[in-house]
Design a protein around this motif. Structure first.
Motif, PDB file in Angstrom:
ATOM      1  N   SER A 195     -14.903  30.632 -18.073  1.00  0.00           N
ATOM      2  CA  SER A 195     -16.154  30.358 -18.482  1.00  0.00           C
ATOM      3  C   SER A 195     -16.223  29.533 -19.802  1.00  0.00           C
ATOM      4  CB  SER A 195     -16.712  31.757 -18.898  1.00  0.00           C
ATOM      5  OG  SER A 195     -16.007  32.512 -19.897  1.00  0.00           O
ATOM      6  N   ARG A 196     -17.635  29.593 -20.483  1.00  0.00           N
ATOM      7  CA  ARG A 196     -17.590  28.857 -21.846  1.00  0.00           C
ATOM      8  C   ARG A 196     -17.846  30.104 -22.863  1.00  0.00           C
ATOM      9  NH1 ARG A 196     -21.927  24.273 -22.266  1.00  0.00           N
ATOM     10  NH2 ARG A 196     -23.383  26.069 -22.604  1.00  0.00           N
ATOM     11  N   ASP A 197     -17.141  29.817 -23.877  1.00  0.00           N
ATOM     12  CA  ASP A 197     -17.183  30.760 -24.798  1.00  0.00           C
ATOM     13  C   ASP A 197     -18.314  30.784 -25.603  1.00  0.00           C
ATOM     14  OD1 ASP A 197     -15.931  32.949 -26.698  1.00  0.00           O
ATOM     15  OD2 ASP A 197     -15.496  31.658 -28.086  1.00  0.00           O
ATOM     16  N   ALA A 198     -18.807  29.561 -26.040  1.00  0.00           N
ATOM     17  CA  ALA A 198     -19.959  29.595 -26.864  1.00  0.00           C
ATOM     18  C   ALA A 198     -20.804  28.540 -26.518  1.00  0.00           C
ATOM     19  CB  ALA A 198     -19.562  29.186 -28.272  1.00  0.00           C
ATOM     20  N   HIS A 208     -16.156  25.586 -26.013  1.00  0.00           N
ATOM     21  CA  HIS A 208     -14.767  25.799 -25.726  1.00  0.00           C
ATOM     22  C   HIS A 208     -14.542  26.573 -24.339  1.00  0.00           C
ATOM     23  CE1 HIS A 208     -13.317  23.738 -29.283  1.00  0.00           C
ATOM     24  NE2 HIS A 208     -14.052  24.561 -29.836  1.00  0.00           N
ATOM     25  N   VAL A 210     -12.908  29.213 -21.820  1.00  0.00           N
ATOM     26  CA  VAL A 210     -12.002  30.384 -21.907  1.00  0.00           C
ATOM     27  C   VAL A 210     -11.768  31.007 -20.767  1.00  0.00           C
ATOM     28  CG1 VAL A 210     -12.314  32.913 -22.929  1.00  0.00           C
ATOM     29  CG2 VAL A 210     -13.460  31.073 -24.068  1.00  0.00           C
ATOM     30  N   HIS A 212     -10.448  33.920 -18.340  1.00  0.00           N
ATOM     31  CA  HIS A 212     -10.124  35.348 -18.343  1.00  0.00           C
ATOM     32  C   HIS A 212      -9.544  35.985 -17.115  1.00  0.00           C
ATOM     33  CE1 HIS A 212     -13.782  35.305 -20.759  1.00  0.00           C
ATOM     34  NE2 HIS A 212     -14.342  34.530 -20.188  1.00  0.00           N
TER      35      HIS A 212
END
Length: 300
Positions: A195-198, A208, A210, A212
């Motif tokens: 996924s995308r953090d921000a 960025h 991420v 999981h």
């Protein structure tokens, strides 16, 4: 005993020994699959597990792909036994499909190498498979798959008759559900979700990524739900679809070429007066004028 009977006995014994050795090789292959996975199971290791020379494996199988295909047949046989154990025609189609989906998903989680082996074959085209696997083995693989897929197809047909499943080709949909579940189980095999953090910062620069850890229970429940949802298909959206169709304005009928031509002729041709119009618009003659005047004098 005659020499002919002795020869038949020896041939039968040789054939039996060959079948026993093939079963030993397949059993060893599956054991290594379950221990290490398909990637780390090498032909040398399989030969050592059986206690034979590596060259003997290639006397029994055309290659590694054929050995993997027969190992998949062994998996599918066990899976079909489990599916048969939980299925019952007395259940509602939705519950029957749920039970089979749960067994299939749990089997993939219990034997990750089964999903790997099945996916490795699905990544090849039919032409490639027939080039790597002999026809007798392809027949065995097809029969093993058809047995499990036919159970799903039968349930889908029952659901169509009761009106809960979508009206699509059940053989196609059974194959689709099989590959769909294998794909979901590959997510569980990887154990990762990206996924995308921000949100994106500056224009053109993405956020960025991420990674999981995938929750196995979530993967399991989602795969089962996806199977049921796919089987229901368009049955879940009949009212919405009908409402959209009803709300869509109908397009006015386009006049035909003949009608267009007729209208054009009428517009360019002056209208002819009717008979009554001709009578009222006819000019008055002198005789008619004298007659009208005399009639008016008498009336006075």
């Amino acid at each position: 005993m005659s020499s002919a009977l002795l020869a038949i006995g020896r041939r039968r014994t040789t054939a039996e020994r060959r079948r026993d050795r093939e079963r030993d090789i397949i059993r060893a292959t599956r054991e290594l699959f379950d221990e290490r996975g398909t990637i780390d199971a090498q032909i040398d290791d399989i030969a050592k597990r059986v206690g034979i020379n590596k060259a003997l494996i290639y006397r029994h199988f055309a290659g590694k792909e054929e050995l993997f295909a027969l190992t998949l047949v062994d998996y599918l046989g066990e899976l079909d036994e489990r599916l048969q154990a939980v299925d019952s025609p007395r259940k509602a189609p939705m519950n029957r499909l749920r039970s089979l989906s749960e067994v299939f998903v749990d089997f993939c989680l219990e034997y990750p190498a089964f999903a790997d082996c099945a996916m490795s074959l699905l990544r090849r085209t039919g032409e490639e498979l027939f080039g790597e696997i002999t026809e007798p083995v392809m027949v065995k693989l097809g029969a093993a798959m058809a047995s499990a897929l036919d159970r799903i197809s039968t349930i889908l047909k029952a659901g169509q008759r009761s009106g809960v499943f979508d009206e699509v080709d059940t053989d196609y949909l059974a194959n689709h559900l099989y590959t769909q579940t294998l794909g979901a189980m590959h997510m569980a095999r990887m154990g990762l979700i990206v996924s995308r953090d921000a949100p994106a910062g500056e224009a053109g620069r993405p956020g960025h990524p991420v990674v999981h850890q995938a929750d196995i229970d979530t993967v399991r429940s989602t795969a089962i739900t996806a199977t049921l949802a796919t089987a229901v298909g368009r049955k879940a959206l009949p009212s919405t679809t009908n409402a959209k169709v009803a709300a869509k304005p109908s397009s006015p009928a386009k006049p035909s070429t003949t009608a267009k031509r007729s209208a054009l002729v009428q517009a360019s041709t002056p209208a002819r007066p009717t008979t009554a119009a001709k009578a009222t618009s006819r000019p008055t003659t002198k005789a008619t004028a004298r007659r009208n005047s005399r009639t008016a004098g008498e009336n006075q």
